[in-house]
Every structure is written in C-alpha cells, then in structure tokens.
Design an enzyme around this catalytic site. Structure first.
Site, PDB file in Angstrom:
ATOM      1  N   LYS A   1       3.368  -0.038  10.611  1.00  0.00           N
ATOM      2  CA  LYS A   1       2.793   0.264   9.290  1.00  0.00           C
ATOM      3  C   LYS A   1       3.364   1.587   8.787  1.00  0.00           C
ATOM      4  O   LYS A   1       3.330   2.597   9.479  1.00  0.00           O
ATOM      5  CB  LYS A   1       1.263   0.314   9.374  1.00  0.00           C
TER       6      LYS A   1
ATOM      7  N   THR B   1       0.843  -1.194   0.000  1.00  0.00           N
ATOM      8  CA  THR B   1       0.000   0.000   0.000  1.00  0.00           C
ATOM      9  C   THR B   1       0.884   1.251   0.000  1.00  0.00           C
ATOM     10  O   THR B   1       2.085   1.174   0.225  1.00  0.00           O
ATOM     11  CB  THR B   1      -0.928   0.002   1.228  1.00  0.00           C
TER      12      THR B   1
ATOM     13  N   HIS C   1      -4.050   0.316  13.001  1.00  0.00           N
ATOM     14  CA  HIS C   1      -3.049  -0.684  12.607  1.00  0.00           C
ATOM     15  C   HIS C   1      -1.880  -0.672  13.578  1.00  0.00           C
ATOM     16  O   HIS C   1      -1.717   0.275  14.345  1.00  0.00           O
ATOM     17  CB  HIS C   1      -2.511  -0.406  11.189  1.00  0.00           C
ATOM     18  N   HIS C   2      -1.025  -1.684  13.440  1.00  0.00           N
ATOM     19  CA  HIS C   2       0.205  -1.793  14.244  1.00  0.00           C
ATOM     20  C   HIS C   2       1.150  -0.619  13.975  1.00  0.00           C
ATOM     21  O   HIS C   2       1.079   0.022  12.918  1.00  0.00           O
ATOM     22  CB  HIS C   2       0.902  -3.122  13.926  1.00  0.00           C
TER      23      HIS C   2
ATOM     24  N   GLY D   1      -4.468   1.638   2.728  1.00  0.00           N
ATOM     25  CA  GLY D   1      -5.047   1.510   1.384  1.00  0.00           C
ATOM     26  C   GLY D   1      -6.520   1.130   1.480  1.00  0.00           C
ATOM     27  O   GLY D   1      -7.355   1.571   0.680  1.00  0.00           O
ATOM     28  N   THR D   2      -6.859   0.318   2.476  1.00  0.00           N
ATOM     29  CA  THR D   2      -8.249  -0.117   2.674  1.00  0.00           C
ATOM     30  C   THR D   2      -9.137   1.079   3.013  1.00  0.00           C
ATOM     31  O   THR D   2     -10.248   1.209   2.475  1.00  0.00           O
ATOM     32  CB  THR D   2      -8.285  -1.153   3.814  1.00  0.00           C
TER      33      THR D   2
ATOM     34  N   SER E   1      -5.900  -3.609  -2.258  1.00  0.00           N
ATOM     35  CA  SER E   1      -5.414  -2.920  -1.053  1.00  0.00           C
ATOM     36  C   SER E   1      -5.657  -3.797   0.173  1.00  0.00           C
ATOM     37  O   SER E   1      -5.080  -3.562   1.228  1.00  0.00           O
ATOM     38  CB  SER E   1      -6.115  -1.570  -0.890  1.00  0.00           C
TER      39      SER E   1
HETATM   40  N1  LIG Z   1      -3.097  -5.833   0.550  1.00  0.00           N
HETATM   41  C1  LIG Z   1      -3.135  -6.461   1.727  1.00  0.00           C
HETATM   42  O1  LIG Z   1      -4.041  -7.287   1.998  1.00  0.00           O
HETATM   43  C2  LIG Z   1      -2.057  -6.194   2.735  1.00  0.00           C
HETATM   44  C3  LIG Z   1      -1.999  -6.913   3.932  1.00  0.00           C
HETATM   45  C4  LIG Z   1      -0.957  -6.674   4.809  1.00  0.00           C
HETATM   46  C5  LIG Z   1       0.012  -5.749   4.485  1.00  0.00           C
HETATM   47  N2  LIG Z   1      -0.084  -5.055   3.325  1.00  0.00           N
HETATM   48  C6  LIG Z   1       0.938  -4.126   2.886  1.00  0.00           C
HETATM   49  O2  LIG Z   1       2.024  -4.913   2.406  1.00  0.00           O
HETATM   50  C7  LIG Z   1       3.261  -4.257   2.648  1.00  0.00           C
HETATM   51  C8  LIG Z   1       4.182  -5.172   3.457  1.00  0.00           C
HETATM   52  O3  LIG Z   1       3.583  -5.462   4.710  1.00  0.00           O
HETATM   53  P1  LIG Z   1       4.378  -6.297   5.820  1.00  0.00           P
HETATM   54  O4  LIG Z   1       3.484  -6.268   7.006  1.00  0.00           O
HETATM   55  O5  LIG Z   1       4.847  -7.605   5.281  1.00  0.00           O
HETATM   56  O6  LIG Z   1       5.636  -5.333   6.064  1.00  0.00           O
HETATM   57  P2  LIG Z   1       7.082  -5.723   6.607  1.00  0.00           P
HETATM   58  O7  LIG Z   1       7.727  -4.429   6.974  1.00  0.00           O
HETATM   59  O8  LIG Z   1       6.959  -6.775   7.658  1.00  0.00           O
HETATM   60  O9  LIG Z   1       7.813  -6.368   5.335  1.00  0.00           O
HETATM   61  C9  LIG Z   1       8.280  -5.621   4.238  1.00  0.00           C
HETATM   62  C10 LIG Z   1       9.512  -6.330   3.724  1.00  0.00           C
HETATM   63  O10 LIG Z   1       9.910  -5.748   2.475  1.00  0.00           O
HETATM   64  C11 LIG Z   1      11.335  -5.744   2.461  1.00  0.00           C
HETATM   65  N3  LIG Z   1      11.846  -4.825   1.442  1.00  0.00           N
HETATM   66  C12 LIG Z   1      12.101  -3.494   1.537  1.00  0.00           C
HETATM   67  N4  LIG Z   1      12.570  -3.026   0.364  1.00  0.00           N
HETATM   68  C13 LIG Z   1      12.596  -4.070  -0.497  1.00  0.00           C
HETATM   69  C14 LIG Z   1      12.974  -4.228  -1.849  1.00  0.00           C
HETATM   70  N5  LIG Z   1      13.423  -3.204  -2.589  1.00  0.00           N
HETATM   71  N6  LIG Z   1      12.857  -5.445  -2.418  1.00  0.00           N
HETATM   72  C15 LIG Z   1      12.403  -6.505  -1.713  1.00  0.00           C
HETATM   73  N7  LIG Z   1      12.050  -6.414  -0.411  1.00  0.00           N
HETATM   74  C16 LIG Z   1      12.132  -5.214   0.185  1.00  0.00           C
HETATM   75  C17 LIG Z   1      11.703  -5.365   3.893  1.00  0.00           C
HETATM   76  O11 LIG Z   1      13.062  -5.660   4.165  1.00  0.00           O
HETATM   77  C18 LIG Z   1      10.714  -6.216   4.672  1.00  0.00           C
HETATM   78  O12 LIG Z   1      11.233  -7.507   4.939  1.00  0.00           O
HETATM   79  C19 LIG Z   1       2.865  -2.934   3.334  1.00  0.00           C
HETATM   80  O13 LIG Z   1       2.734  -1.938   2.361  1.00  0.00           O
HETATM   81  C20 LIG Z   1       1.515  -3.240   3.951  1.00  0.00           C
HETATM   82  O14 LIG Z   1       0.724  -2.076   4.126  1.00  0.00           O
HETATM   83  C21 LIG Z   1      -1.101  -5.261   2.454  1.00  0.00           C
END
Ligand SMILES: NC(=O)c1ccc[n+]([C@@H]2O[C@H](COP(=O)([O-])OP(=O)(O)OC[C@H]3O[C@@H](n4cnc5c(N)ncnc54)[C@H](O)[C@@H]3O)[C@@H](O)[C@H]2O)c1
Length: 252
Positions: free
Chosen positions: A140, A77, A136-137, A146-147, A101
């Site tokens: 974030k 998001t 959210h936590h 996004g939701t 999202s």
């Molecule tokens: N659409 C959905 O249903 C949904 C659900 C949960 C989270 N999200 C979104 O997904 C994203 C990730 O959430 P999360 O909780 O796993 O976060 P997180 O911070 O736990 O994980 C993100 C990961 O991406 C890695 N990263 C950073 N830059 C990178 C790159 N260039 N290439 C590859 N990896 C890279 C980080 O090192 C980290 O391990 C956020 O934007 C969150 O808002 C969306």
C-alpha cells in the site's frame, strides 16, 4: 455497460472479473505502459470508467475521463488534497464522478456507527482516549488509509476535544507520500496508527479507552472481491448520471 478499467493491478483485475460476471463489456484496459491511450479516441463510446491506480496518477486520469465526458468511479486513495479542484472541474464540465475511500458495504456501515458513537461519547461527557489503527499489506503506497481518514473526520466532526488527526506510520516508506508536518502531540490530536504487514487487505479499528473500560469498533476485510463488487455497483449506479456521488448516495 461498455466499461474502461484504469489501473490493472490487484483491484483492476478483480473489477474486470466482476464486470464480466455481471454481463458488462470491458472495452479498454489502461495501465502504466499504455497510459497514453487514455484519450478521446480510446474513450469514445465508453459508458463508465473505473479508476484504481496510484496517489500520484489518479488526478490526471480522472481529469481525462471528465474532459472526455466519461463518467468515472474512483477508489484510489492518497490524492484527496486535489479533490475539491477535481470536483469543481467536474461540475464545470457537467461530468460524473463517484468517489469512495472504501467500497465495502461493511466499512460504510462502520462509518455511520463511528459518527454515531462519537456523538454519543460527546454527549455523555465520558473521559475516553480515542485512537484509530489501520493495518494493510506492505504494498500500500499511502498512509494513513483513506478509510482511516474518513473515520478520523467523522470523529473530529462530533468530538469537540479533537481538532486534527496525526499519523504514526513507523514502518512506512515516507518517500512515497507527503508526510504531515510533525509537531508536539497535544490532546487535540487524534492519532491514526498505520501498520503495514503481510498481505492484509484491510483492518480498521476505532478504540475508546478509559481507566475502567475499552470500547472497540473493528472491521476486517476478508478479500478484495467485496471492494471490487462495491465499485462495480457504483459504476452501474453512476452510468447515465451527471454530478458528484459517494457511497452515502448509493446506500440511500
Ligand atoms: N476505495 C477502495 O475501496 C479501495 C480498495 C482497494 C484499494 N484502493 C486503492 O486503490 C488504489 C489501487 O490499489 P491496488 O491494490 O489495485 O494497487 P496496485 O498497485 O495493485 O495497482 C495499481 C495499478 O495502477 C497502475 N498504474 C500506475 N500508474 C498508472 C497510470 N498513470 N495509468 C494507469 N495505470 C497506472 C500500476 O501499474 C498498477 O498496475 C490504491 O490507491 C489503493 O489504496 C481503494
């Protein structure tokens, strides 16, 4: 399916487990330390990639997948200001992109209820104040969620009194995202309150309030597994396809 996971954080790890449980191969895992491996050689033979990274990195990652003809499911998001650009690139490359999202079934039902409720409120002429709150936590990185933006867009589409959303994110690190320009609030602004606390996976609430009553739509995610499962089902749906897809396509 032979899959790649891009972003091995909270979501990436849940996705890995579900992919393996459902009999898929996880052939490539990309995180920040090996991000240079997101290239033609490593993506060779991958049926579908799942991308959950950060607002700052999603666009480039998705662009690389499309460039190398790998269908990609994204849930990251906070980067949607570039969605149209990516969509056009995907169409031009005859690639495949799935974006949501929120991959929870319950949230996608909430999206529909939210649009319908806004239509009914508009038609009734009732004088409700409407607001959205999302919790959210603290890790974030973007606000509003996004939701919450999708919920706001659903309301603005139907409720003629609301023209745009504005975000209140009182305890948020503003350096991590582009803040909306601040202006004097008017009745045309739909307020989204963002709260960041504890380890909450996600709560969304749409609240209509009048002098006489209160009407609330609320969804609480109990665990991340439901989100990861939705993303894996989206990957199974996208595999072998071409085009741009969303949860509406999947639910149909
Ligand atoms: N659409 C959905 O249903 C949904 C659900 C949960 C989270 N999200 C979104 O997904 C994203 C990730 O959430 P999360 O909780 O796993 O976060 P997180 O911070 O736990 O994980 C993100 C990961 O991406 C890695 N990263 C950073 N830059 C990178 C790159 N260039 N290439 C590859 N990896 C890279 C980080 O090192 C980290 O391990 C956020 O934007 C969150 O808002 C969306």
């Amino acid at each position: 399916m032979k899959t790649a996971i891009i972003g091995y954080g909270k979501m990436g790890r849940e996705i890995e487990q579900i992919l393996r449980e459902r009999g898929h191969e996880v052939a490539l895992i990309i995180d920040i330390d090996n991000r240079a491996d997101l290239d033609a050689a490593h993506l060779e033979g991958i049926d579908v990639a799942l991308e959950f990274t950060t607002p700052a990195t999603a666009y480039e990652n998705l662009h690389s997948c499309i460039e190398h003809k790998v269908p990609v499911v994204s849930g990251t998001t906070g980067w949607l200001d570039r969605f149209e650009e990516l969509k056009n690139y995907c169409i031009e490359q005859q690639g495949a992109l799935f974006y949501a999202s929120n991959y929870s079934l319950g949230v996608n039902l909430l999206f529909r209820l939210n649009r319908r409720l806004a239509e009914l409120v508009e038609r009734s002429g009732a004088n409700y104040r409407v607001e959205i709150e999302e919790v959210h936590h603290t890790q974030k990185k973007d606000a509003p969620s996004g939701t919450a933006i999708t919920l706001a867009e659903g309301i603005i589409e139907s409720l003629s009194s609301k023209k745009q959303w504005v975000n209140f994110a009182p305890i948020f690190d503003v350096s991590a995202y582009d803040e909306k320009p601040r202006h004097e609030l008017t009745d045309e602004d739909l307020i989204i309150r963002s709260v960041r606390e504890g380890a909450t996976p996600g709560i969304h609430e749409v609240r209509y309030e009048s002098e006489d009553d209160e009407l609330i739509l609320r969804h609480t995610i109990k665990n991340r597994r439901t989100l990861a499962l939705g993303a894996v089902i989206a990957a199974e749906f996208l595999c072998g396809k071409q085009g741009i897809y969303s949860m509406d396509d999947l639910l149909q």
